[in-house]
Motif scaffolding. Structure first.
Motif, PDB file in Angstrom:
ATOM      1  N   SER A   1       0.789  -1.234   0.000  1.00 42.56           N
ATOM      2  CA  SER A   1       0.000   0.000   0.000  1.00 42.56           C
ATOM      3  C   SER A   1       0.815   1.275   0.000  1.00 42.56           C
ATOM      4  O   SER A   1       0.236   2.362  -0.148  1.00 42.56           O
ATOM      5  CB  SER A   1      -0.936   0.024   1.220  1.00 42.56           C
ATOM      6  OG  SER A   1      -0.185   0.106   2.429  1.00 42.56           O
TER       7      SER A   1
ATOM      8  N   ALA B   1       0.741   3.334  -5.701  1.00 42.39           N
ATOM      9  CA  ALA B   1      -0.115   3.444  -4.521  1.00 42.39           C
ATOM     10  C   ALA B   1       0.184   4.718  -3.739  1.00 42.39           C
ATOM     11  O   ALA B   1      -0.725   5.322  -3.140  1.00 42.39           O
ATOM     12  CB  ALA B   1       0.061   2.219  -3.628  1.00 42.39           C
TER      13      ALA B   1
ATOM     14  N   GLY C   1      -3.617   4.714   2.466  1.00 43.50           N
ATOM     15  CA  GLY C   1      -3.025   3.462   2.013  1.00 43.50           C
ATOM     16  C   GLY C   1      -3.828   2.261   2.461  1.00 43.50           C
ATOM     17  O   GLY C   1      -4.110   1.346   1.682  1.00 43.50           O
TER      18      GLY C   1
ATOM     19  N   LEU D   1      -6.113  -0.547   0.276  1.00 43.53           N
ATOM     20  CA  LEU D   1      -6.109  -2.006   0.381  1.00 43.53           C
ATOM     21  C   LEU D   1      -7.522  -2.540   0.569  1.00 43.53           C
ATOM     22  O   LEU D   1      -7.915  -3.534  -0.058  1.00 43.53           O
ATOM     23  CB  LEU D   1      -5.226  -2.454   1.546  1.00 43.53           C
ATOM     24  CG  LEU D   1      -3.721  -2.346   1.340  1.00 43.53           C
ATOM     25  CD1 LEU D   1      -2.981  -2.862   2.569  1.00 43.53           C
ATOM     26  CD2 LEU D   1      -3.276  -3.126   0.107  1.00 43.53           C
TER      27      LEU D   1
ATOM     28  N   ALA E   1      -2.904  -1.739  -3.380  1.00 49.33           N
ATOM     29  CA  ALA E   1      -3.755  -0.543  -3.431  1.00 49.33           C
ATOM     30  C   ALA E   1      -3.619   0.103  -4.796  1.00 49.33           C
ATOM     31  O   ALA E   1      -3.254   1.269  -4.932  1.00 49.33           O
ATOM     32  CB  ALA E   1      -3.365   0.424  -2.318  1.00 49.33           C
TER      33      ALA E   1
END
Length: 413
Positions: free
Chosen positions: A79, A84, A131, A135, A181
């Motif tokens: 993440s 991401a 983050g 996810l 992510a």
């Protein structure tokens, strides 16, 4: 038959019954409530979702073991690295950040807005940062995508093929991205359900899902074309059959609605970037700053040539992978997949390979083209259950090892 006679026949055979149906529809008994239908569909898809979850959990388990051995943190790997980080920053601060490098100006406007908007929303509702929200969104979207992939496969070739198709999609070499992510799972969820809507004749829903895909990533052009090409052919066939042009909007109103909705997401974001930068081609300028653009595959050809000269084994492996991709496209045609699936797969592959961007990202850009796995899914589904399970398990393990090596390596996927 004279033109006037042919027009009269069309009017009496096609148009008149259509008008009668629209003016005096018989009473239709209501079906089960939406909640009951969703629950029934979820129960039907449960084996596919469990198979997909088992594949991805295998990947996470192998990654966890490998990361622990190297002193790495799994949530950070999934993440807080590469793309991401850009999505999380947009979620926190909005657009307006640019990194200047010798290679160009890397603007955050290259990243589409839906994922960071959802990250911001989830962060406001759940005590996690952007983050962690990414996810949660990615994992949830992966299950929704697997469900849609199962629905497509099951409609075309039965529940067993749909289940295997979902498992194989989770076990692709770049399946590890489905645990990150990133936007791939969110995009594939919209794409899969848009294709299913097309297969079931629900044009407006397909167009709306294509529009949402267009707010997620530029590959959404494949979903837009998957709606637009069949709709255009439907209108062309009706016109060639002699139906007057003034009747087409009424006769094909759902298809026209889907056709109108499909490009709105892409058009909206392109317009947003154009206004923000004061340049009608601002989005393309942003992508050029990242070294991205369509060059017809010249960059890919140069990369393959370089690998063959400098690293012959790697170059040959790359050629084999491209050959396999071409073979999967050919099998999809020979399998007589419905036109929306073929348009979608060919466009995803073409856009991914014809781009001049970072070559290491091309495999994950192709990953959403799940119909390419349908021929293999049908063959595996015909095997004995134990053998089919073993094949999927081996694929999951190989994917897990490859994913751990890639994620713990230096370069972005």
């Amino acid at each position: 038959m004279s033109p006037s006679g042919r027009a009269g026949t069309v009017r009496s055979v096609i148009i008149a019954p259509m008008l009668e149906r629209t003016q005096a529809r018989p009473a239709v008994r209501p079906g089960p409530p939406l909640r009951e239908r969703v629950e029934a569909a979820a129960r039907e898809a449960a084996p596919a979702l469990l198979a997909y979850a088992a594949v991805r959990l295998t990947g996470l388990l192998v990654l966890t073991v490998a990361a622990a051995a190297g002193g790495r943190d799994v949530p950070e790997v999934l993440s807080r690295r590469w793309d991401a980080v850009w999505y999380a920053r947009i979620a926190e601060h909005g657009y307006g950040y640019t990194v200047l490098t010798p290679g160009g100006a890397h603007s955050d406007l290259a990243f589409f807005p839906l994922l960071p908007a959802l990250e911001r929303l989830v962060s406001a509702l759940v005590p996690v940062g952007p983050g962690g929200a990414g996810l949660l969104i990615g994992w949830t979207a992966s299950l929704v995508a697997a469900w849609g992939i199962y629905a497509v496969g099951a409609r075309l070739h039965g529940p067993a093929a749909g289940t295997v198709l979902a498992a194989l999609w989770g076990a692709t070499p770049t399946g590890f991205v489905q645990s990150m992510a990133y936007t791939e799972t969110l995009f594939t969820a919209f794409a899969a359900w848009a294709l299913y809507a097309l297969l079931t004749g629900r044009w407006p829903e397909a167009g709306a899902l294509a529009a949402l895909a267009g707010l997620t990533r530029p590959t959404a052009v494949a979903v837009v074309l998957a709606v637009a090409v069949p709709a255009a052919l439907l209108l062309a066939r009706s016109w060639r059959a002699g139906i007057p042009g003034r009747m087409l909007p009424r006769l094909h109103a759902p298809a026209l609605a889907g056709l109108a909705l499909a490009p709105l997401g892409l058009a909206f974001y392109a317009l947003y970037v154009a206004v923000r930068r004061g340049d009608p081609f601002g989005y393309f300028a942003v992508q050029a700053g990242w070294g991205n653009g369509l060059d017809g595959g010249r960059a890919l050809a140069a990369f393959v040539h370089l690998q063959l000269r400098a690293h012959p084994p790697a170059g040959l492996a790359l050629c084999a992978a491209l050959g396999l991709l071409g073979w999967l496209l050919l099998l999809s045609v020979r399998q007589r997949q419905p036109l929306p699936l073929l348009v979608y797969s060919f466009t995803v592959v073409a856009v991914s390979l014809a781009g001049s961007g970072y070559f290491g990202s091309k495999p994950r850009l192709i990953m959403p083209a799940f119909p390419l796995l349908l021929p293999a899914a049908v063959v595996i589904a015909r095997q004995q259950p134990a053998r089919a399970t073993l094949i999927c398990a081996v694929a999951a393990l190989v994917s897990a090892v490859y994913g751990a090596v890639t994620l713990l390596g230096p370069g972005p996927p």
